[in-house]
Design a protein around this motif. Structure first.
Motif, PDB file in Angstrom:
ATOM      1  N   TYR A 131     101.020 132.050  88.135  1.00  0.00           N
ATOM      2  CA  TYR A 131     100.530 131.946  89.134  1.00  0.00           C
ATOM      3  C   TYR A 131     101.018 130.682  89.756  1.00  0.00           C
TER       4      TYR A 131
ATOM      5  N   ILE B  72      97.989 132.483  83.736  1.00  0.00           N
ATOM      6  CA  ILE B  72      96.320 133.142  84.118  1.00  0.00           C
ATOM      7  C   ILE B  72      96.098 134.124  83.217  1.00  0.00           C
TER       8      ILE B  72
ATOM      9  N   LEU C 181      92.563 136.717  90.150  1.00  0.00           N
ATOM     10  CA  LEU C 181      94.044 137.086  89.859  1.00  0.00           C
ATOM     11  C   LEU C 181      94.486 137.903  88.981  1.00  0.00           C
TER      12      LEU C 181
ATOM     13  N   VAL D 229     108.344 133.283  91.652  1.00  0.00           N
ATOM     14  CA  VAL D 229     106.764 132.626  91.639  1.00  0.00           C
ATOM     15  C   VAL D 229     106.735 132.084  93.137  1.00  0.00           C
TER      16      VAL D 229
ATOM     17  N   THR E 263     103.944 126.167  86.773  1.00  0.00           N
ATOM     18  CA  THR E 263     102.842 127.428  87.175  1.00  0.00           C
ATOM     19  C   THR E 263     101.643 127.487  86.447  1.00  0.00           C
TER      20      THR E 263
ATOM     21  N   ARG F  41     103.987 134.410  94.438  1.00  0.00           N
ATOM     22  CA  ARG F  41     102.949 133.678  93.866  1.00  0.00           C
ATOM     23  C   ARG F  41     102.434 134.096  92.892  1.00  0.00           C
ATOM     24  N   LEU F  42     102.151 135.385  92.572  1.00  0.00           N
ATOM     25  CA  LEU F  42     102.034 135.867  91.152  1.00  0.00           C
ATOM     26  C   LEU F  42     102.825 136.747  90.702  1.00  0.00           C
TER      27      LEU F  42
END
Length: 86
Positions: free
Chosen positions: A85, A75, A9, A39, A72, A43-44
Motif C-alpha cells: 500500500y 500490509i 486495507l 502502486v 510502500t 494505491r493497493l
C-alpha cells in the motif's frame, strides 16, 4: 499507520487479484519499477511471489525488503502473496 486502517486495507485486498508475479529471477529493477507504477495507479496491490524467488529467505523477509525498496507499506503476507500500500 493504525491497526484499524490496516484491517480495512486487508479487507479491500481480499477482493484483489495479484497484479504482478515475481518469478525465479527474483526482484529485479524492472519489477521494482512496475510495482512503483502499479502502486501509484492503484494505491493497493497484490504481488504473487514464486517460492524460489526468495533466494533462501522466507517470503516475509523478502516482502519487507520489497516494501522498503518501493517505499510502500507492507500490509499483509499470506502464503506467497504480498499486499502493498502507498
Amino acid at each position: 499507520m493504525d491497526k484499524e486502517k490496516i484491517y480495512q486495507l486487508r479487507g479491500e485486498a481480499t477482493k484483489l487479484k495479484p497484479i504482478i508475479n515475481i518469478g525465479k529471477n527474483g526482484v529485479t529493477d524492472p519489477v521494482l519499477e512496475e510495482i512503483k507504477k502499479q502502486v501509484k495507479a492503484n494505491r493497493l496491490i497484490k504481488v504473487k511471489m514464486l517460492k524460489t524467488s526468495a533466494e533462501g529467505e522466507d517470503i516475509k523477509t523478502s516482502a519487507e525488503k520489497l516494501a522498503e525498496a518501493t517505499k510502500t507499506t507492507l500490509i499483509d503476507v499470506r502464503g506467497s502473496t504480498v499486499v502493498l500500500y502507498r
